[in-house]
Design an enzyme around this catalytic site. Sequence first.
Site, PDB file in Angstrom:
ATOM      1  N   GLY B  55       3.257 -11.662  -6.766  1.00 44.40           N
ATOM      2  CA  GLY B  55       3.311 -10.234  -6.441  1.00 44.40           C
ATOM      3  C   GLY B  55       4.266  -9.869  -5.322  1.00 44.40           C
ATOM      4  O   GLY B  55       5.235 -10.578  -5.052  1.00 44.40           O
ATOM      5  N   SER B  56       3.962  -8.738  -4.683  1.00 43.17           N
ATOM      6  CA  SER B  56       4.863  -8.116  -3.717  1.00 43.17           C
ATOM      7  C   SER B  56       5.120  -8.983  -2.495  1.00 43.17           C
ATOM      8  O   SER B  56       4.228  -9.665  -1.990  1.00 43.17           O
ATOM      9  CB  SER B  56       4.263  -6.785  -3.267  1.00 43.17           C
ATOM     10  N   THR B  57       6.364  -8.879  -1.992  1.00 35.53           N
ATOM     11  CA  THR B  57       6.726  -9.607  -0.770  1.00 35.53           C
ATOM     12  C   THR B  57       6.011  -9.053   0.458  1.00 35.53           C
ATOM     13  O   THR B  57       5.961  -9.716   1.489  1.00 35.53           O
ATOM     14  CB  THR B  57       8.245  -9.518  -0.513  1.00 35.53           C
ATOM     15  N   VAL B  58       5.454  -7.832   0.354  1.00 34.84           N
ATOM     16  CA  VAL B  58       4.667  -7.282   1.471  1.00 34.84           C
ATOM     17  C   VAL B  58       3.426  -8.141   1.714  1.00 34.84           C
ATOM     18  O   VAL B  58       2.813  -8.085   2.775  1.00 34.84           O
ATOM     19  CB  VAL B  58       4.309  -5.797   1.191  1.00 34.84           C
ATOM     20  N   GLY B  59       3.083  -8.976   0.729  1.00 40.33           N
ATOM     21  CA  GLY B  59       1.974  -9.920   0.876  1.00 40.33           C
ATOM     22  C   GLY B  59       2.082 -10.761   2.146  1.00 40.33           C
ATOM     23  O   GLY B  59       1.062 -11.091   2.763  1.00 40.33           O
TER      24      GLY B  59
END
Lengths: 386, 123
Positions: B55-59
Amino acid sequence: MLSGEQGEVIERMSRLLVRLGDIYGADRMIPVGSVQVAGVSYKSIGDPGLEFLEDYAGKGAKVRILTYLNPPGMDLENWKDLGFPEDFAEKQMRIMKAFRKMGIITTATCTPYLAGNLPRFGEHIAWSESSAVSFANSVIGARTNREGGPSALAAALCGVTPNYGLHLDEKRKPNVVVKVSADLKFNSDFGALGYHVGKQVKKGIPYFRGIEGANTDQLKALGAAMAASGAVALYHVENLTPEAHLMDPKGLETIEVGEKELKETYGKLNTGKDPDIIIFGCPHASLREIAALAGKLEGKRLKKPVWICTSRVMREAANRMGFTEVIEKAGGKVVADTCMVVSPIERMGYKTTGVNSGKAANYLPGFCKQEVVFGNIDELLKRVLT
Amino acid sequence: MINPGKAKGEAIVSREPIGFYGGIDAKTGVVIEKGHELEGKSVKDKILVFPQGKGSTVGSYVIYGLKKNGVAPAAIVNKETETIVATGVILAGIPCVDGIDIDKIKTGDKLKVDADEATVEVE
């Protein structure tokens, strides 16, 4: 740095660079001349990103080299008039404050090279935003991988980046030839070409033939679209870009792009019919693009909102030249700092957006739940001039 | 070793990848992804075992938030750590090892993780 004598922030950031270097097979760290950090819009990074940045800024993190930012989610000065939500603005301002505290230049743009962060040919840099990465590598001949937000920040705080990928000569060679026979006239033609080629070559390095006399705005549009529909971080154009003559494209697979492919791409990118708003400036408009729009709007009246997004620096020059006034008199706006992709336009009542950018056409349906009308500047303006 | 450190604790194992952004609540440490096999469970102070991130790199920032809010796992054990998780554990300072045969670990096992030595022992 790794042993912690420079504090916790540098210890962790240098560890991050070393680990990424291990993952990608880097042999050493190399100094970088400048950095551009992505992950700026509150819309993209949310509360987790905001809290991380405030925390690291509070621990005294300071950048060592010229570091710019990607666009935030709103015009940092004129957000209220443009209708950006208050709660969003509050969080966005906290993000900007944290970056400034770290010594990062808060001139936030996807075109840092037009706004005072211009690398030289061959210089190693660590940039994030995909169109800026493409422009720096391809048009300027500087060298950068496509960094994530944290890895670019780490490069800014430590002054180095791991030596792998596009920092190396052998990784800059083309692996596919694109023969263009289509007539490229408008900037949107370059966007459509880029969208089409990015889809085909994905992470590849294309070598273009048949593009003659493109200016930097057109190359900016081409690279941005290829980086969005694919993951192209470097391309070469025969007789135009600075490393093209060093490359040997003999024997590579060839893709041909003619009028038919270009026309089909225009068709594919048009998902909507009647735009509520038209937004130019993806990537951020150059002064030449703002001047062109002002020229077309002189003495005219718009019946729907028209924005042109640009960096604060370009807007200042546009103000001085009276371009902003001409555009505003017609009913348009010169929006600084932000852009349509990273701003919350879906929360501002817009459902269909007209664009001349292949990159924006690629992202608006997903990121902003917009239907898209994709066309050249004249076609788009024809729909909204009274 | 992805990030150094030692930890002891109870394993919480996911056979499927974990996406931290929208997957785990940074305030509570509870898995919130709909339909995820760990949905509703807390990762706080556990040894969180999963094949890899997704999923998202904001992870990465969510992993940092878990630590800052005191609800982070004590350590992370992966089959293969990709860059989102690697970035997150390094920013946050959470011990993390990869290259581990996680099929041999089950939820509730008492684990001893020594990330410096890249070892995971079931006690």
